[in-house]
Scaffold this active site. Structure first.
Site, PDB file in Angstrom:
ATOM      1  N   GLY A 137      -5.374 -13.331   7.055  1.00  0.00           N
ATOM      2  CA  GLY A 137      -6.820 -13.551   7.069  1.00  0.00           C
ATOM      3  C   GLY A 137      -7.151 -15.027   6.960  1.00  0.00           C
ATOM      4  N   GLY A 164      -5.676 -13.119   2.711  1.00  0.00           N
ATOM      5  CA  GLY A 164      -4.345 -13.508   2.265  1.00  0.00           C
ATOM      6  C   GLY A 164      -3.715 -14.360   3.352  1.00  0.00           C
ATOM      7  N   GLY A 185     -10.218  -9.784   3.421  1.00  0.00           N
ATOM      8  CA  GLY A 185      -8.784  -9.842   3.101  1.00  0.00           C
ATOM      9  C   GLY A 185      -8.275 -11.171   3.619  1.00  0.00           C
ATOM     10  N   ASN A 202       8.532  -1.573  13.688  1.00  0.00           N
ATOM     11  CA  ASN A 202       8.466  -1.573  12.221  1.00  0.00           C
ATOM     12  C   ASN A 202       9.136  -0.328  11.628  1.00  0.00           C
ATOM     13  OD1 ASN A 202       7.115  -4.037  12.045  1.00  0.00           O
ATOM     14  ND2 ASN A 202       5.117  -3.083  12.280  1.00  0.00           N
ATOM     15  N   SER A 230       8.361  -7.805   5.619  1.00  0.00           N
ATOM     16  CA  SER A 230       7.310  -7.804   4.587  1.00  0.00           C
ATOM     17  C   SER A 230       7.550  -6.674   3.592  1.00  0.00           C
ATOM     18  CB  SER A 230       5.932  -7.669   5.246  1.00  0.00           C
ATOM     19  OG  SER A 230       5.901  -6.513   6.035  1.00  0.00           O
ATOM     20  N   GLU A 248       3.511  -0.871   2.824  1.00  0.00           N
ATOM     21  CA  GLU A 248       2.679  -0.180   3.834  1.00  0.00           C
ATOM     22  C   GLU A 248       3.416   1.035   4.425  1.00  0.00           C
ATOM     23  OE1 GLU A 248       1.655  -3.907   6.109  1.00  0.00           O
ATOM     24  OE2 GLU A 248      -0.389  -3.179   5.806  1.00  0.00           O
ATOM     25  N   ASN A 250      11.607  -2.016   9.040  1.00  0.00           N
ATOM     26  CA  ASN A 250      11.065  -2.354   7.710  1.00  0.00           C
ATOM     27  C   ASN A 250      11.658  -1.565   6.544  1.00  0.00           C
ATOM     28  OD1 ASN A 250       9.512  -3.854   9.437  1.00  0.00           O
ATOM     29  ND2 ASN A 250       7.599  -3.474   8.367  1.00  0.00           N
ATOM     30  N   LYS A 264       4.407  -1.644  18.567  1.00  0.00           N
ATOM     31  CA  LYS A 264       4.769  -2.448  17.394  1.00  0.00           C
ATOM     32  C   LYS A 264       5.170  -1.529  16.233  1.00  0.00           C
ATOM     33  CE  LYS A 264       3.498  -6.432  14.657  1.00  0.00           C
ATOM     34  NZ  LYS A 264       2.459  -7.291  14.108  1.00  0.00           N
ATOM     35  N   LYS A 275      -4.079  -5.340   3.311  1.00  0.00           N
ATOM     36  CA  LYS A 275      -2.952  -4.441   3.565  1.00  0.00           C
ATOM     37  C   LYS A 275      -3.529  -3.052   3.847  1.00  0.00           C
ATOM     38  CE  LYS A 275       0.760  -7.008   2.339  1.00  0.00           C
ATOM     39  NZ  LYS A 275       2.060  -7.079   2.983  1.00  0.00           N
TER      40      LYS A 275
HETATM   41  P1  NAD Z   1      -1.674 -10.424   2.150  1.00  0.00           P
HETATM   42  O1  NAD Z   1      -1.234  -9.550   1.003  1.00  0.00           O
HETATM   43  O2  NAD Z   1      -1.197 -11.824   2.221  1.00  0.00           O
HETATM   44  O3  NAD Z   1      -3.284 -10.457   2.182  1.00  0.00           O
HETATM   45  C1  NAD Z   1      -4.095  -9.353   1.936  1.00  0.00           C
HETATM   46  C2  NAD Z   1      -5.276  -9.845   1.088  1.00  0.00           C
HETATM   47  O4  NAD Z   1      -6.238  -8.798   0.956  1.00  0.00           O
HETATM   48  C3  NAD Z   1      -4.893 -10.252  -0.334  1.00  0.00           C
HETATM   49  O5  NAD Z   1      -5.210 -11.621  -0.544  1.00  0.00           O
HETATM   50  C4  NAD Z   1      -5.711  -9.329  -1.222  1.00  0.00           C
HETATM   51  O6  NAD Z   1      -6.189  -9.963  -2.410  1.00  0.00           O
HETATM   52  C5  NAD Z   1      -6.863  -8.965  -0.309  1.00  0.00           C
HETATM   53  N1  NAD Z   1      -7.599  -7.747  -0.653  1.00  0.00           N
HETATM   54  C6  NAD Z   1      -7.133  -6.576  -1.183  1.00  0.00           C
HETATM   55  N2  NAD Z   1      -8.146  -5.695  -1.338  1.00  0.00           N
HETATM   56  C7  NAD Z   1      -9.274  -6.309  -0.870  1.00  0.00           C
HETATM   57  C8  NAD Z   1     -10.635  -5.913  -0.741  1.00  0.00           C
HETATM   58  N3  NAD Z   1     -11.048  -4.709  -1.120  1.00  0.00           N
HETATM   59  N4  NAD Z   1     -11.511  -6.795  -0.221  1.00  0.00           N
HETATM   60  C9  NAD Z   1     -11.117  -8.036   0.149  1.00  0.00           C
HETATM   61  N5  NAD Z   1      -9.825  -8.475   0.047  1.00  0.00           N
HETATM   62  C10 NAD Z   1      -8.925  -7.613  -0.453  1.00  0.00           C
HETATM   63  O7  NAD Z   1      -1.310  -9.619   3.464  1.00  0.00           O
HETATM   64  P2  NAD Z   1      -0.998 -10.220   4.929  1.00  0.00           P
HETATM   65  O8  NAD Z   1       0.432 -10.596   4.993  1.00  0.00           O
HETATM   66  O9  NAD Z   1      -2.042 -11.197   5.278  1.00  0.00           O
HETATM   67  O10 NAD Z   1      -1.140  -8.888   5.812  1.00  0.00           O
HETATM   68  C11 NAD Z   1      -2.408  -8.331   6.152  1.00  0.00           C
HETATM   69  C12 NAD Z   1      -2.180  -7.282   7.241  1.00  0.00           C
HETATM   70  O11 NAD Z   1      -1.675  -7.948   8.423  1.00  0.00           O
HETATM   71  C13 NAD Z   1      -1.127  -6.223   6.894  1.00  0.00           C
HETATM   72  O12 NAD Z   1      -1.464  -4.996   7.487  1.00  0.00           O
HETATM   73  C14 NAD Z   1       0.142  -6.764   7.531  1.00  0.00           C
HETATM   74  O13 NAD Z   1       1.104  -5.771   7.831  1.00  0.00           O
HETATM   75  C15 NAD Z   1      -0.427  -7.385   8.797  1.00  0.00           C
HETATM   76  N6  NAD Z   1       0.401  -8.451   9.410  1.00  0.00           N
HETATM   77  C16 NAD Z   1       0.964  -9.407   8.607  1.00  0.00           C
HETATM   78  C17 NAD Z   1       1.718 -10.422   9.207  1.00  0.00           C
HETATM   79  C18 NAD Z   1       2.316 -11.552   8.391  1.00  0.00           C
HETATM   80  O14 NAD Z   1       3.111 -12.336   8.934  1.00  0.00           O
HETATM   81  N7  NAD Z   1       1.942 -11.732   7.128  1.00  0.00           N
HETATM   82  C19 NAD Z   1       1.911 -10.420  10.608  1.00  0.00           C
HETATM   83  C20 NAD Z   1       1.305  -9.419  11.373  1.00  0.00           C
HETATM   84  C21 NAD Z   1       0.542  -8.430  10.759  1.00  0.00           C
END
Ligand code: NAD
Length: 310
Positions: free
Chosen positions: A12, A9, A7, A190, A257, A269, A194, A186, A77
């Site tokens: 990651g 995004g 993941g 949320n 988010s 979520e 949220n 946390k 996610k």
């Molecule tokens: P995001 O949507 O940007 O990234 C998630 C990625 O996972 C996407 O690119 C998607 O294509 C990919 N994905 C989906 N299914 C998949 C699979 N089977 N195998 C591989 N990849 C797959 O989400 P994000 O914002 O990076 O959030 C990820 C997690 O971190 C969430 O739980 C979110 O709540 C948490 N989080 C986010 C933030 C933030 O600022 N963005 C901060 C803290 C925690």
């Protein structure tokens, strides 16, 4: 270390970039083909304040191309956790750690159920913030502490080594002996912020200014706090309502988010945030009508936006 990020995004990619810049052999795994191709072709571009840099690392869509890793980090996610972890069991071996820093409650439990016998589950939270700007490009919106701990067992050398490696790679990290409390800490923030920002279409700080949302926030959080106590969770602060207000004030102009997901017609979520309170409450006989109501409302809005109804 050989590290696979599942993941890739916003978060990651961010963690992958820092760990790669620190000299680790990092692979980003994501189902989003355009993003993977852009990273392999042009590198991963990271915008931080007014600067931009490019990090070159390998990305792929199929985890089957990789062998066992030293660490697997899950950053999909929450609603994709089960699917994602099932597809990457080839990366795991006895006692190889899988780390989840995802939001909400339930991810570590899902991972443990699927690979707990074959891998070691480490859970935690992170206060970094990031967003995807387009294929191959992210914004690092804010820095913060990451907290990790072994799921369901005492911390060992491995978890301290991982924290040490993250710190060396400039991802400030500490190990907690109360990781369940940290995750719930946390979660309750949320829970209070949220869903209401998503339903009302307002940034975090507005919730405190509008009488109705302020009262609802308090009701959601107090249900969550009651459930946490009934489940034997030791929260990392004395007063959840005080904490949630402080976070809403400090992040006043942020759009949560969940709000962004709803606006883009995406799944949220909610099942791992307010709905998790309902599920956990049920186990201890604690009624959670406010959390159930907002969860169903967010579900209704998800469906409405996804199908472009009305
Ligand atoms: P995001 O949507 O940007 O990234 C998630 C990625 O996972 C996407 O690119 C998607 O294509 C990919 N994905 C989906 N299914 C998949 C699979 N089977 N195998 C591989 N990849 C797959 O989400 P994000 O914002 O990076 O959030 C990820 C997690 O971190 C969430 O739980 C979110 O709540 C948490 N989080 C986010 C933030 C933030 O600022 N963005 C901060 C803290 C925690």
């Amino acid at each position: 270390m050989k590290i696979a990020i599942i993941g890739a995004g916003a978060m990651g990619s961010l963690f992958g970039a820092y760990l790669s810049e620190g000299g680790n052999e990092v692979h980003l795994v994501d189902v989003w083909r355009e993003h993977v191709d852009a990273i392999n072709r042009d590198g991963l571009r990271i915008k931080e304040e007014d600067k931009e840099r490019t990090v070159f690392l390998r990305a792929l869509t199929d985890p089957g191309e990789l062998g066992p890793q030293d660490l697997v980090v899950l950053f999909v996610k929450s609603y994709h956790t089960a699917d994602a972890i099932k597809k990457c069991t080839n990366l795991l071996g006895q006692s190889i750690p899988v780390l989840t820093l995802q939001n909400g409650f339930g991810n570590a439990e899902i991972i443990y159920e699927i690979v707990g016998q074959r891998a070691k589950v480490i859970a935690g939270t992170t206060a970094h913030g990031a967003t995807v700007l387009g294929p191959g490009i992210i914004r690092h919106a804010g820095r913060g502490e990451t907290v990790i701990g072994n799921y369901g067992e005492n911390n060992d050398k491995l978890v301290h080594d991982i924290a040490g490696e993250f710190n060396r790679c400039l991802l400030e990290t500490r190990v907690s002996n109360n990781i369940t409390g940290v995750i719930w800490g946390k979660l309750l923030v949320n829970v209070g912020i949220n869903a209401l920002t998503a339903i009302c279409g307002v940034p975090n700080g507005k919730l405190l200014e509008i009488g109705g949302t302020r009262r609802l926030m308090q009701l959601l959080v107090s249900e969550g706090e009651r459930v946490a106590r009934a489940r034997g969770v030791q929260l990392p602060y004395p007063d959840a309502w005080e904490k949630v207000q402080a976070v809403a004030r400090a992040t006043g102009s942020n759009r949560s988010s969940m709000l962004q997901d709803l606006e883009r017609g995406r799944e949220t979520e909610i099942d791992f945030i307010n709905m998790a309170i309902v599920r956990e409450g049920r186990k201890s006989g604690i009624p959670t009508p406010y959390n159930k109501f907002v969860s169903l409302l967010v579900k209704a809005l998800e469906e409405k936006n996804k199908n472009r109804l009305w």
